[in-house]
Design an enzyme around this catalytic site. Structure first.
Site, short mmCIF file in Angstrom:
data_model
loop_
_atom_site.label_atom_id
_atom_site.label_comp_id
_atom_site.label_asym_id
_atom_site.label_seq_id
_atom_site.Cartn_x
_atom_site.Cartn_y
_atom_site.Cartn_z
N GLY A 82 -49.74 77.84 -52.33
CA GLY A 82 -48.74 78.69 -52.95
C GLY A 82 -48.33 78.19 -54.32
O GLY A 82 -48.42 76.99 -54.60
N THR A 83 -47.88 79.11 -55.14
CA THR A 83 -47.43 78.77 -56.50
C THR A 83 -46.82 80.02 -57.12
O THR A 83 -46.85 81.10 -56.53
CB THR A 83 -48.61 78.27 -57.35
OG1 THR A 83 -48.10 77.77 -58.58
CG2 THR A 83 -49.58 79.38 -57.65
N THR A 84 -46.30 79.88 -58.32
CA THR A 84 -45.82 81.01 -59.10
C THR A 84 -46.21 80.79 -60.56
O THR A 84 -45.84 79.77 -61.14
CB THR A 84 -44.29 81.17 -59.00
OG1 THR A 84 -43.92 81.36 -57.64
CG2 THR A 84 -43.83 82.37 -59.82
#
Length: 287
Positions: A82-84
């Site tokens: 996950g990341t943004t």
């Protein structure tokens, strides 16, 4: 006390093993329910409901139900990541932003990762999401190809579109093996500031703003309502920082600090906003 006849089957015995627990908690699961349990978590109950005291995975390893201990990962297992990452164009350039948390399933393997790497120093940058190993390798290949391409140019400065095309080509030709959602953004003298979205699969889209990663699911509505065309540099930086902050407050796989890179005709400027300096969301306030 009621005594079960010796000839009656034990509802909590299977494969010669008996699971202890209250009699009222010993209802046998059907074959379909056991199949659903295996499909959901790779574990099956020993003929008992989920309130039984013991749980057995597919390899026969017993675990306490109340402990919620996950199965130890093995080499080759797929894990959630996950990341943004966010990028937006403004009058005269682009702003890129990303959080700094790297996750391996529920484990935070790196709290201060830099997910914005330079493909062409001071002009073209790559935001990475998905598998860190995949995206780092793609970035290295593209950086090397751009160095070779620059030798054939009069001014030695590749365009943003050239870099995005290279990334898209690698992603598409290896789409069955890569887990990589990326954004290429930067500035060149021909088209000014440009943002290219490169989602998993190898497609390439020129867009006014882009967002990728697990945190993107929490941002589309906010960005659609908050985005304005022809923003100033200060407005674009505030927009990207607010977007990353919103995702970090909602997405468990996004967190750490916020990194910002602003690219325009004068070059690139990096800025780091640490956690305590980020604006708190309403549910994070101490009431």
């Amino acid at each position: 006390a009621r005594v079960r006849p010796a000839s009656a089957p034990d509802p909590c015995r299977r494969g010669g093993e008996r699971v202890t627990g209250a009699p009222e908690r010993r209802a046998r699961l059907s074959g379909a329910q056991r199949g659903q349990a295996r499909a959901a978590g790779g574990r099956s109950w020993i003929g008992c409901s989920e309130t039984c005291a013991m749980q057995v995975d597919c390899e026969g390893v017993e675990r306490g139900v109340g402990s919620h201990v996950p199965r130890a990962p093995k080499v080759g297992d797929s894990v959630s990541t996950g990341t943004t990452i966010v990028a937006v164009g403004f009058q005269g350039g682009v702003v890129l932003g990303a959080d700094s948390r790297v996750t391996t399933g529920t484990y935070v393997s790196n709290r201060v990762s830099d997910k914005i790497c330079a493909l062409e120093e001071d002009s073209i940058y790559l935001c990475r999401s998905g598998s860190a190993a995949d995206t780092q390798l793609v970035g290295d290949h593209v950086r090397h190809a751009l160095e070779q391409h620059a030798l054939t140019l009069v001014d030695g400065r590749p365009t943003v579109q050239s870099a995005a095309n290279l990334v898209s080509s690698i992603n598409y030709n290896n789409k069955d093996m890569l887990m990589a959602g990326m954004i290429v953004a930067g500035w060149d003298k021909y088209n000014g500031g440009e943002v290219y979205a490169l989602p998993i699969g190898g497609t390439m889209h020129k867009v006014p703003y882009a967002v990728e990663g697990s945190g993107s699911t929490y941002l589309w509505g906010f960005m659609d309502s908050a985005y304005k065309a022809d923003m100033t540099r200060e407005q674009a930086e505030a927009f990207v920082q607010a977007s990353v902050t919103h995702a970090m407050s909602r997405d468990g796989s996004s967190g750490g600090l916020c990194r910002l890179v602003t690219v325009d005709a004068t070059g690139a400027t990096r800025r780091m906003v640490q956690g305590p300096q980020l604006k708190l969301q309403w549910d994070e306030l101490a009431l």
